[in-house]
Design a protein around this motif. Structure first.
Motif, short mmCIF file in Angstrom:
data_model
loop_
_atom_site.label_atom_id
_atom_site.label_comp_id
_atom_site.label_asym_id
_atom_site.label_seq_id
_atom_site.Cartn_x
_atom_site.Cartn_y
_atom_site.Cartn_z
N PRO A 85 -6.81 6.09 -2.01
CA PRO A 85 -7.35 5.79 -0.67
C PRO A 85 -8.70 5.11 -0.77
CG PRO A 85 -7.63 8.12 -1.21
CD PRO A 85 -6.78 7.53 -2.31
N ASP B 137 -13.32 5.73 4.34
CA ASP B 137 -12.99 5.49 5.75
C ASP B 137 -14.16 4.82 6.47
OD1 ASP B 137 -11.63 5.46 8.12
OD2 ASP B 137 -12.03 7.56 8.62
N SER C 202 -7.13 0.85 -5.65
CA SER C 202 -7.26 1.03 -4.21
C SER C 202 -6.03 0.46 -3.52
CB SER C 202 -8.52 0.33 -3.70
OG SER C 202 -9.67 0.84 -4.34
N ASP C 203 -5.62 1.06 -2.41
CA ASP C 203 -4.35 0.69 -1.79
C ASP C 203 -4.27 -0.80 -1.45
OD1 ASP C 203 -6.09 0.75 0.38
OD2 ASP C 203 -5.14 2.48 1.34
N GLU D 259 0.83 -1.21 0.00
CA GLU D 259 0.00 0.00 0.00
C GLU D 259 0.87 1.26 0.00
OE1 GLU D 259 -2.58 -0.42 3.35
OE2 GLU D 259 -3.77 -2.03 2.45
N GLU E 13 -12.60 7.30 -5.64
CA GLU E 13 -11.25 7.63 -5.12
C GLU E 13 -10.18 7.30 -6.15
OE1 GLU E 13 -10.59 9.35 -2.54
OE2 GLU E 13 -12.65 9.42 -1.81
#
Length: 252
Positions: free
Chosen positions: A223, A226, A199-200, A87, A117
Motif C-alpha cells: 500500500p 494515504d 508500491s501498488d 494494483e 510499506e
C-alpha cells in the motif's frame, strides 16, 4: 474565443498549483515538474488561442496544441488503466522462493514512507512463507546517505525483527530495470520461482520488467501512504515511466 482563452488559462493554473506543491518533496518532485510542464503548455496554448485571429502561426500552433493535448488525454487514460489494473496480487506469488523488494527514496535517518510499506509487506510475506528469501534492491542515490538496500535491511532487522539470514542485498542499481537485472545476475534466479514487491501503482511496470528479464512476472502490492495529492504525483510519474516503456517496446 475569449472562453477558450479562459479555459486554457484555468487549466494551466489547475496543473501548475499542485505542481508547485510537489516540488519541495524529492520523492514526488518529478510529478511536480510534469504537472508544471503541463501548466506551462496550457498557458502557452492560451496565448496562442488569444493571438490566433491576428497571426497565422499562432493559429497553427493553437490547433497543434489541441491535437497534442487530446493525444495526452487519451494516452493518460489508457496508461492509468494499465497501472490501476495492475494494483493486485498474483496468486502465483504465494509459491515464490525469492521475492525482489524494489527500493525507493530514503531519508537521512529512515526509509521513506512508501518504502516502509514495501518493507512491511516483505516482512509479512517472509513470516507467512518460512522458506522464502527476500532480495532487497537499491543502490545509493545522489541525495541518500547510503545504498537504499542497506537501510532497507537495517529497518527490517532492527524495527520489524526480520531474520537477517533471510535478506539478501543488491546495492548497485539506480532504477527498476537495474534492480531486476542485477538481482537476477547476482543470485542466478533463472531457475527459481520469483515475485516482486513494490508500491501498488508501480506493480504493473515491475511485472513487465520481470518478464523481460526472464523471471516470473508475479507481483505483490504494497500500500501507499494515504495522502491523495502525493499519490496523484506518483501516478503522474508512473505515467511517464510506463509511456517510456511502451515507446521502447519493453512493455509487451
Amino acid at each position: 474565443m475569449k472562453k477558450q482563452v479562459i479555459f486554457w488559462a484555468v487549466l494551466a493554473a489547475l496543473f501548475a498549483v499542485p505542481g508547485l506543491f510537489f516540488l519541495p518533496y524529492s520523492t514526488v518532485r518529478f510529478g511536480g515538474l510534469f504537472l508544471g510542464a503541463l501548466g506551462a503548455g496550457c498557458a502557452a496554448q492560451a496565448v496562442c488561442v488569444a493571438l490566433s485571429p491576428r497571426f497565422r502561426i499562432a493559429h497553427v500552433l493553437a490547433w497543434l496544441g489541441r491535437v497534442l493535448f487530446a493525444l495526452f488525454c487519451v494516452s493518460f487514460v489508457c496508461i492509468q488503466g494499465l497501472i490501476i489494473s495492475g494494483e493486485r496480487a498474483d496468486p502465483q506469488a504465494e509459491d515464490a522462493q525469492y521475492v525482489l523488494v524494489l527500493g525507493a527514496h530514503i531519508l537521512p535517518d529512515r526509509p521513506s514512507d512508501a518504502l516502509i510499506e514495501r518493507l512491511k509487506t516483505a516482512d509479512a510475506y517472509l513470516t507467512a512463507h518460512p522458506n522464502a528469501t527476500a532480495i532487497l534492491c537499491g543502490g545509493q542515490g545522489p541525495n541518500e546517505p547510503m545504498p537504499e538496500s542497506h537501510m532497507m535491511k537495517q529497518y527490517m532487522v532492527e524495527t520489524l525483527g526480520t531474520d537477517p539470514d533471510r535478506l539478501l542485498i543488491e546495492d548497485q542499481s539506480h532504477n527498476t530495470i537495474q534492480n531486476i537485472d542485477n538481482a537476477k545476475a547476482l543470485f542466478s534466479l533463472e531457475n527459481y520461482r520469483c515475485a516482486v514487491i513494490s508500491s501498488d501503482f508501480h506493480l504493473a511496470r515491475a511485472r513487465r520488467l520481470m518478464a523481460h528479464a526472464g523471471l516470473d512476472p508475479y507481483g505483490i502490492p504494497a500500500p501507499v501512504p494515504d495522502v491523495p495529492l502525493l499519490d496523484a504525483a506518483s501516478h503522474m510519474r508512473e505515467y511517464c515511466s510506463t509511456l517510456g516503456l511502451l515507446v521502447s517496446g519493453r512493455y509487451f
